[in-house]
Design a protein around this motif. Sequence first.
Motif, PDB file in Angstrom:
ATOM      1  N   GLU A  89       0.712  -1.194   0.054  1.00 42.54           N
ATOM      2  CA  GLU A  89       0.077  -0.091   0.036  1.00 42.54           C
ATOM      3  C   GLU A  89       0.902   1.392  -0.013  1.00 42.54           C
ATOM      4  OE1 GLU A  89      -2.559  -0.334   3.320  1.00 42.54           O
ATOM      5  OE2 GLU A  89      -3.717  -1.864   2.598  1.00 42.54           O
ATOM      6  N   LYS A  90       2.241   1.165   0.614  1.00 41.49           N
ATOM      7  CA  LYS A  90       2.733   2.349   0.541  1.00 41.49           C
ATOM      8  C   LYS A  90       3.354   3.008  -0.520  1.00 41.49           C
ATOM      9  CE  LYS A  90       4.404   1.514   5.470  1.00 41.49           C
ATOM     10  NZ  LYS A  90       5.346   1.439   6.189  1.00 41.49           N
ATOM     11  N   ALA A  91       3.787   2.018  -1.564  1.00 42.12           N
ATOM     12  CA  ALA A  91       4.816   2.566  -2.940  1.00 42.12           C
ATOM     13  C   ALA A  91       4.134   1.629  -4.141  1.00 42.12           C
ATOM     14  CB  ALA A  91       6.056   2.510  -2.538  1.00 42.12           C
ATOM     15  N   PHE A  92       4.043   2.517  -5.242  1.00 34.41           N
ATOM     16  CA  PHE A  92       4.120   1.950  -6.377  1.00 34.41           C
ATOM     17  C   PHE A  92       5.902   1.610  -6.586  1.00 34.41           C
ATOM     18  CE2 PHE A  92       5.304   2.633 -10.952  1.00 34.41           C
ATOM     19  CZ  PHE A  92       4.897   1.526 -11.512  1.00 34.41           C
ATOM     20  N   CYS A  93       6.600   2.507  -6.673  1.00 33.95           N
ATOM     21  CA  CYS A  93       7.928   2.678  -6.875  1.00 33.95           C
ATOM     22  C   CYS A  93       8.744   3.976  -6.247  1.00 33.95           C
ATOM     23  CB  CYS A  93       8.515   2.656  -8.174  1.00 33.95           C
ATOM     24  SG  CYS A  93      10.179   2.364  -8.420  1.00 33.95           S
ATOM     25  N   GLN A 141       0.279   3.560  -6.847  1.00 35.20           N
ATOM     26  CA  GLN A 141      -0.297   4.071  -5.534  1.00 35.20           C
ATOM     27  C   GLN A 141       0.718   4.530  -4.710  1.00 35.20           C
ATOM     28  OE1 GLN A 141       0.308   0.769  -6.345  1.00 35.20           O
ATOM     29  NE2 GLN A 141       1.265  -0.256  -4.717  1.00 35.20           N
ATOM     30  N   GLY A 142       0.475   5.126  -3.730  1.00 39.85           N
ATOM     31  CA  GLY A 142       1.563   5.436  -2.781  1.00 39.85           C
ATOM     32  C   GLY A 142       2.606   6.501  -3.495  1.00 39.85           C
ATOM     33  N   PHE A 143       3.986   6.306  -2.742  1.00 44.68           N
ATOM     34  CA  PHE A 143       5.045   6.808  -3.280  1.00 44.68           C
ATOM     35  C   PHE A 143       5.284   6.501  -4.812  1.00 44.68           C
ATOM     36  CE2 PHE A 143       6.254   6.691   1.471  1.00 44.68           C
ATOM     37  CZ  PHE A 143       5.778   8.074   1.568  1.00 44.68           C
ATOM     38  N   THR A 144       5.196   7.330  -5.666  1.00 46.49           N
ATOM     39  CA  THR A 144       5.765   7.186  -7.053  1.00 46.49           C
ATOM     40  C   THR A 144       6.800   8.139  -7.457  1.00 46.49           C
ATOM     41  OG1 THR A 144       3.569   6.354  -7.582  1.00 46.49           O
ATOM     42  CG2 THR A 144       5.028   6.998  -9.450  1.00 46.49           C
ATOM     43  N   MET A 145       7.940   8.029  -7.151  1.00 52.63           N
ATOM     44  CA  MET A 145       8.791   8.968  -7.257  1.00 52.63           C
ATOM     45  C   MET A 145      10.219   8.509  -8.144  1.00 52.63           C
ATOM     46  SD  MET A 145       8.990  10.258  -3.228  1.00 52.63           S
ATOM     47  CE  MET A 145       7.347  10.971  -2.546  1.00 52.63           C
ATOM     48  N   GLY A 146      11.117   9.334  -8.630  1.00 53.53           N
ATOM     49  CA  GLY A 146      12.181   9.191  -9.390  1.00 53.53           C
ATOM     50  C   GLY A 146      12.040   8.053 -10.503  1.00 53.53           C
ATOM     51  N   GLY A 147      12.570   6.988  -9.916  1.00 53.27           N
ATOM     52  CA  GLY A 147      12.431   5.736 -10.990  1.00 53.27           C
ATOM     53  C   GLY A 147      11.139   5.369 -11.221  1.00 53.27           C
ATOM     54  N   GLY A 148      10.437   5.561 -10.146  1.00 54.78           N
ATOM     55  CA  GLY A 148       8.904   4.847 -10.290  1.00 54.78           C
ATOM     56  C   GLY A 148       8.115   6.004 -11.451  1.00 54.78           C
ATOM     57  N   VAL A 149       8.369   7.206 -11.540  1.00 54.62           N
ATOM     58  CA  VAL A 149       7.867   7.977 -12.698  1.00 54.62           C
ATOM     59  C   VAL A 149       8.418   7.423 -13.736  1.00 54.62           C
ATOM     60  CG1 VAL A 149       8.128  10.345 -13.457  1.00 54.62           C
ATOM     61  CG2 VAL A 149       7.555  10.161 -11.060  1.00 54.62           C
ATOM     62  N   GLY A 150       9.609   7.342 -13.827  1.00 56.13           N
ATOM     63  CA  GLY A 150      10.074   6.550 -15.333  1.00 56.13           C
ATOM     64  C   GLY A 150       9.446   5.420 -15.739  1.00 56.13           C
TER      65      GLY A 150
END
Length: 351
Positions: A57-61, A107-116
């Motif tokens: 639940e906390k992060a996609f990536c 879901q959750g944190f989608t930052m840096g590499g997760g945006v890519g």
Amino acid sequence: MTDIQIRTEGRAGRITLTRETALNALSYQMCTAIDAALKSWATDPAVHLVLIDAEGEKAFCAGGDIVEMHATGSAGDYSYGRRFWRDEYVMNARLATYPKPVVAFMQGFTMGGGVGLGCHASTRIIGASTQIAMPECGIGLVPDVGGSLILSKLSALHPGAGAWLGTTGHRLRAMHGLFGFADHLVPEAHWPALKAQICETGSPRVPPELESADLAAQADFYIEMRGIAAHFDKPRAEIAPSLAADPSELAAAALKALSRADPLATACHIEILSRLGPKGTITEALTLEYRFTHRCMEQGNFLEGIRAAVIDKDRSPKWPHAALADVTQAEVNAMLAPLGADELAFPEDTP
């Protein structure tokens, strides 16, 4: 590989990040496994689309796995980081130009590499928990993985918006992610059924009745965003003074984040946005980003940024420049100069 699950389900090729305890941070092995799957499915008639999601639940990536980069770079070995970024960027380009629909649930944190990984998909779905950000300038890096392309297109519509988000790492929460990074806001309770439907039909369509965006609140955010972005649509030496003269809480937060970021990376990000303009392409964005990341350990401040944020966690990086206004154009040009034989190259099957 225990960090990622790659398989086919119905008419979909499925990629699920399963590194929940590390907020699904991308390792080098995960990047290469994703790229290999995408290459295989591109010509597989049984695969109609690709669906990317993540467990937990906390992060996609929450980004790339940067601890190993710091360890090798601090020892004087810059090859690992350069290889990681090079191959990750090729995967990002493949996603952005993929010949079949790509659906991402973030879901959750989608930052840096997760945006890519998620925000170059052709259908991008977020929920109430989603927080999207590009916080790289805070660790001596530029917003990369093709994120500069998204930010440059935002700036084309709303001058200064890409520089605001990219230099401060401001988090776009829930429906604010529809501001350039996502297409649909769907309550997460509906996601399992929607994923099953997409896999069964091979269609990326999201039923309109599932959408939950508050258009009035979204319009209020756009008005607020345009006000803060205007400060960043100025010569970089004028950005901080302009923010300081604005009494709003958002301006104060932006100034605080800007003052903590690496001035060299910040100046280079602003320059990248300028060079891309409204008509930049994914390969142009990644090429510019790679020129910086290729140099960032040896000639930039990435190792110091990681030391302060992740290793020692003192949150007090010692940047060579005191402020953004102190960075010269010559220094920016040097970080973004062509790399010659080391310039980023894309495979022939990546348009």
